[in-house]
Design an enzyme around this catalytic site. Structure first.
Site, PDB file in Angstrom:
ATOM      1  N   TYR A  25      -9.554 -10.969-115.950  1.00 45.02           N
ATOM      2  CA  TYR A  25     -10.958 -10.647-116.247  1.00 45.02           C
ATOM      3  C   TYR A  25     -11.276  -9.258-115.710  1.00 45.02           C
ATOM      4  CZ  TYR A  25     -15.747 -11.916-117.463  1.00 45.02           C
ATOM      5  OH  TYR A  25     -16.977 -11.983-118.068  1.00 45.02           O
ATOM      6  N   SER A  53     -10.509 -10.543-105.544  1.00 43.14           N
ATOM      7  CA  SER A  53     -11.639  -9.774-106.052  1.00 43.14           C
ATOM      8  C   SER A  53     -12.761 -10.693-106.514  1.00 43.14           C
ATOM      9  CB  SER A  53     -11.194  -8.917-107.221  1.00 43.14           C
ATOM     10  OG  SER A  53     -11.239  -9.699-108.386  1.00 43.14           O
ATOM     11  N   ASP A  85       0.150  -4.815-116.461  1.00 45.94           N
ATOM     12  CA  ASP A  85       1.466  -4.940-117.101  1.00 45.94           C
ATOM     13  C   ASP A  85       2.588  -5.354-116.145  1.00 45.94           C
ATOM     14  OD1 ASP A  85       0.725  -4.163-119.855  1.00 45.94           O
ATOM     15  OD2 ASP A  85       0.202  -2.262-118.911  1.00 45.94           O
ATOM     16  N   ILE A  87       2.720  -7.268-113.629  1.00 43.09           N
ATOM     17  CA  ILE A  87       2.773  -8.657-113.141  1.00 43.09           C
ATOM     18  C   ILE A  87       2.778  -9.669-114.279  1.00 43.09           C
ATOM     19  CG2 ILE A  87       1.697  -8.142-110.906  1.00 43.09           C
ATOM     20  CD1 ILE A  87      -0.880  -9.341-112.010  1.00 43.09           C
ATOM     21  N   HIS A 110      -1.084  -4.535-125.095  1.00 42.21           N
ATOM     22  CA  HIS A 110      -0.141  -3.421-124.944  1.00 42.21           C
ATOM     23  C   HIS A 110       1.251  -4.042-125.024  1.00 42.21           C
ATOM     24  CE1 HIS A 110       1.780   0.206-123.666  1.00 42.21           C
ATOM     25  NE2 HIS A 110       2.048  -0.204-122.447  1.00 42.21           N
TER      26      HIS A 110
END
Ligand code: NDP
Ligand code: MG
Ligand code: MG
Length: 333
Positions: A25, A53, A85, A87, A110
């Site tokens: 998110y 976070s 990317d 992880i 991606h």
């Protein structure tokens, strides 16, 4: 000629008939989850437990249901991976792969992990990409304003025979087909994206701005003047290029500036620079860049943090901070 797709080419009901998991998110994750929801799609957000976070609280505050990545993947039949990317492969192995069923679709924004084989999906699932060509916060803002950020769409594996229609439907759900969706491949998207950000958009421009700034300051000119010349004014130039290409930019600047553009540009970006660009591209294509970046990331980001710290102390940055304080409209832009 590129194949372009707009709203009329995409059927929103396809994605509305699926259960979508948005894993992550952050920049892209919040934009996709909220806009899909607003497009009438059944969305849940997958976030890791012990999230440091505020992602989880934020998603819940914004009315989304948050579960673990594994639960999200198990519930959903379209799984969009929107975490950093480096992880993705680990989260895929631990939480997503065990919950994939034939006929599910795995989505990316991606292509790096698929292109370089860090993630190897099973044969029975569709593997699709919807890659917005803009930062996530703009993707969301444009959607809310009835606009959209252009997207690239690709299918790496078409297990169901309907993967591209599904990708277009997803793109419509985040507003992409309002602006236009270009059909591509994972290989083309990954290699051009990495090259663009390294050679031009991030790497090229940062190095050019720093070198110009340093040249002026080392010659004894005031850093504040050098900052305005080499960084601040860049926005005005780029805005003109964005609106009307090099031609509009050259129409607006003085004839003196235009003459300097023609004769000096090729002395700065030389044949040697272009040869190096080709080398950079070769290292992207053969996987050297991707492997080095994974090693750096999983080795604790030592060099990454050294570069970051060195640049944050650069006179260009400290000068800019001071000047921008006096231009309140700049920082809030
Ligand atoms: P972000 O760095 O913004 O993603 C951060 C999010 O990932 C946070 O919500 C974070 O949660 C979550 N997260 C971190 N680790 C895990 C985990 N182990 N399990 C579940 N969630 C986790 O990513 P971006 O949006 O920048 O990038 C996502 C993808 O989109 C990438 O593939 C990127 O290449 C692509 N992309 C990005 C663009 C952009 O605008 N940034 C543009 C186009 C494509 P928490 O904060 O709680 O740790
Ligand atoms: Mg990129
Ligand atoms: Mg000038």
């Amino acid at each position: 000629m590129a194949e372009l797709f707009y709203d009329a080419d995409a059927d929103l009901s396809i994605i509305q008939g699926r259960k979508v998991a948005v894993i992550g998110y952050g920049s892209q994750g919040h934009a996709h989850a909220l806009s899909l929801r607003d497009s009438g799609v059944d969305v849940r957000v997958g976030l890791h437990e012990g999230s440091k976070s505020k992602s989880k609280a934020k998603a819940e505050e914004q009315g989304l249901r948050v579960v673990t990545p594994a639960e999200a993947a198990a519930e959903a039949d379209v799984i969009m991976i929107l975490i950093p990317d480096p992880i993705q492969a680990q989260v895929y192995e631990e939480s997503i792969a065990p919950n994939l069923k034939d006929g599910d679709a795995l989505f990316f924004a991606h292509g790096l992990n698929i292109r370089f084989g860090f993630i190897l999906p099973p044969a029975g699932v569709d593997v699709c990409m919807v890659a917005p060509k803009g930062p996530g916060h703009l993707v969301r803002r444009q959607y809310e304003e009835g606009r959209g950020v252009p997207c690239l769409a690709a299918v790496e594996q078409d297990a169901t025979g309907n993967a591209f229609a599904l990708a277009l439907s997803y793109a419509k759900g985040i507003g992409g087909t309002r602006a236009g969706v270009i059909k591509t491949t994972f290989t083309e998207e990954t290699e051009t994206d990495l090259f663009g950000e390294q050679a031009v958009l991030a790497g090229g421009i940062s190095a050019l701005v720093k070198a110009g700034f340093e040249t002026l300051v080392e010659a004894g000119y005031q850093p504040e003047i050098a900052y305005f010349e080499c960084l601040h004014e860049l926005k005005l130039i780029v805005d003109l290029m964005y609106e009307g290409g090099l031609e509009k930019m050259r129409w607006s600047i003085s004839e003196t500036a235009e003459w300097g553009d023609y004769i000096t540009g090729p002395r700065i970006i030389t044949d040697a620079t272009k040869a190096e660009m080709k080398q950079v591209l070769a290292e992207i294509q053969d996987g050297t860049f991707a492997q080095n970046w994974m090693d750096e990331y999983h080795g604790g980001l030592k060099k990454y943090n050294e570069y970051k710290d060195a640049d944050s102390e650069h006179l260009l940055e400290t000068t800019g901070k001071q000047l921008r304080k006096l231009m309140s409209w700049v920082e809030s832009a």
